[in-house]
Write a protein that holds these residues in place. Sequence first.
Motif, PDB file in Angstrom:
ATOM      1  N   ARG A 271       2.182   1.852  -3.432  1.00  0.00           N
ATOM      2  CA  ARG A 271       1.085   2.297  -4.290  1.00  0.00           C
ATOM      3  C   ARG A 271       0.739   3.769  -4.025  1.00  0.00           C
ATOM      4  O   ARG A 271       0.529   4.558  -4.940  1.00  0.00           O
ATOM      5  CB  ARG A 271      -0.141   1.409  -4.055  1.00  0.00           C
ATOM      6  CG  ARG A 271      -1.328   1.721  -4.967  1.00  0.00           C
ATOM      7  CD  ARG A 271      -2.495   0.783  -4.679  1.00  0.00           C
ATOM      8  NE  ARG A 271      -2.185  -0.582  -5.032  1.00  0.00           N
ATOM      9  CZ  ARG A 271      -2.235  -1.609  -4.196  1.00  0.00           C
ATOM     10  NH1 ARG A 271      -2.577  -1.408  -2.921  1.00  0.00           N
ATOM     11  NH2 ARG A 271      -1.944  -2.820  -4.608  1.00  0.00           N
ATOM     12  N   ARG A 272       0.722   4.143  -2.729  1.00  0.00           N
ATOM     13  CA  ARG A 272       0.351   5.504  -2.354  1.00  0.00           C
ATOM     14  C   ARG A 272       1.345   6.534  -2.879  1.00  0.00           C
ATOM     15  O   ARG A 272       0.946   7.635  -3.279  1.00  0.00           O
ATOM     16  CB  ARG A 272       0.277   5.637  -0.825  1.00  0.00           C
ATOM     17  CG  ARG A 272      -1.028   5.202  -0.209  1.00  0.00           C
ATOM     18  CD  ARG A 272      -1.094   5.633   1.251  1.00  0.00           C
ATOM     19  NE  ARG A 272      -0.213   4.888   2.127  1.00  0.00           N
ATOM     20  CZ  ARG A 272       0.658   5.432   2.957  1.00  0.00           C
ATOM     21  NH1 ARG A 272       0.816   6.753   3.001  1.00  0.00           N
ATOM     22  NH2 ARG A 272       1.416   4.686   3.741  1.00  0.00           N
TER      23      ARG A 272
ATOM     24  N   ASP B 137       0.834  -1.213   0.000  1.00  0.00           N
ATOM     25  CA  ASP B 137       0.000   0.000   0.000  1.00  0.00           C
ATOM     26  C   ASP B 137       0.861   1.253   0.000  1.00  0.00           C
ATOM     27  O   ASP B 137       0.550   2.231  -0.693  1.00  0.00           O
ATOM     28  CB  ASP B 137      -0.910  -0.004   1.227  1.00  0.00           C
ATOM     29  CG  ASP B 137      -1.741   1.267   1.320  1.00  0.00           C
ATOM     30  OD1 ASP B 137      -2.619   1.467   0.444  1.00  0.00           O
ATOM     31  OD2 ASP B 137      -1.495   2.076   2.238  1.00  0.00           O
ATOM     32  N   PHE B 138       1.965   1.236   0.763  1.00  0.00           N
ATOM     33  CA  PHE B 138       2.847   2.399   0.808  1.00  0.00           C
ATOM     34  C   PHE B 138       3.397   2.706  -0.574  1.00  0.00           C
ATOM     35  O   PHE B 138       3.376   3.863  -1.027  1.00  0.00           O
ATOM     36  CB  PHE B 138       3.996   2.147   1.787  1.00  0.00           C
ATOM     37  CG  PHE B 138       5.015   3.245   1.839  1.00  0.00           C
ATOM     38  CD1 PHE B 138       4.820   4.352   2.647  1.00  0.00           C
ATOM     39  CD2 PHE B 138       6.175   3.187   1.071  1.00  0.00           C
ATOM     40  CE1 PHE B 138       5.758   5.383   2.698  1.00  0.00           C
ATOM     41  CE2 PHE B 138       7.113   4.200   1.112  1.00  0.00           C
ATOM     42  CZ  PHE B 138       6.903   5.296   1.930  1.00  0.00           C
TER      43      PHE B 138
END
Length: 414
Positions: A92-93, A89-90
Amino acid sequence: MFQRVGAAAYKQNLDNTWALCEHLGNPQKKFRSVHVGGTNGKGSSSHMISAILQSAGYKTGLYTSPHLKDFTERIKINGEVVSREFVVDFVRRIRPVLEKIQPSFFEATVAMAFDYFALEQVDIAVIEVGLGGRLDSTNVITPMVSLITNIGNDHKDLLGGTRELIATEKAGIIKPGVPVVISERQEEVQDIFIRKAEKENSPIYFSTDRYQLRQKKVREDSFYTVYAGSKSVIEDLDCQLKGEYQRKNIPGVLMTIDQLVSQGFTISQASVREGIGKVVTMTGLKGRWQRLGSRPLMICDTGHNEDGIREIVKQIKSIKYDHLHIVFGIVKDKDIRTLLGLFPKDASYYFCQSKIPRALPARDLLTMAGEMGLKGVAIEDVNEAVRQASANASPDDFIFVGGSTFVVAEIENL
């Protein structure tokens, strides 16, 4: 990344780290921290400090490098590794900013750790320097206390060709007004730390001026009595990390805890005992004089530079065995002949190589070792080399596996 490739991956400034932190809302300012640098012992010291803080009831972040088995080992809270989901997620963010500024692997990882600790609202985080200090990506924090373990000859191509130049880079983590603890006095470099601390108006403490350790052995185990001057302050301290070189790290850990207590942390002697006595259990640290088997005794250790190898060889010599077998691999950018010259000539060697571009080919290592009077065979695969040593060893022999963090990392079932 530096660990796999070497000097070509080393960045000479903090611009990318600052840019990443700015994009993330400067997470490094949202939690308290301890900064730990040095040549040898910074990983062990970081884990002991973290375990003590955990034992005292604090939600404790821990950032270290490199990992042994899995990337998530680098980022932990109370001994639990970061989830793979958070890592994905990191990335991707922040993909747009990653593509824009092209940070190194280490720069992105440091930013990830800071973001995680801020989001999880840790009480404090222990942050280990990756390489050097002054230009290391972790050096954007303002900690409550900094700890510098010791100075040895490692990464001379990047940090300088002498201990004095290396110490100058390590001293770069000393921040204005922030106390700094030095684990041991080393005459050739201590003035560098003193001058830097004076320049930054930072209180400086040499831990061995206060704490001295006396070791006693009970069969295979070592215990320490800790003295402050002539007074015994901790009796029979058991360290779960069994390398005798931990005697150099423990005083710095104790002095660092003293500094945290002076700044309002509540940490009892019981928490100190538990943290040091259960550091492996509480943090998951591996590869520090770790026992892999009993008959024959098999030990692995990640020590990989001159001072680290000297300590390893010293401890090997203190053990009783019939014959010594050494499984050994190394990376290309070390002072290889100096390291080989430290090892005993009456051992059987199994030269191997880890599966990274930096690894020195096993056959080249065999050739160099032969020139130094060391006899053995070249077996590329680490685990095949371990199996061959085990097959050749008698129950009362001793097998040591090491030379590189990456050799230890490839050991099966570590």
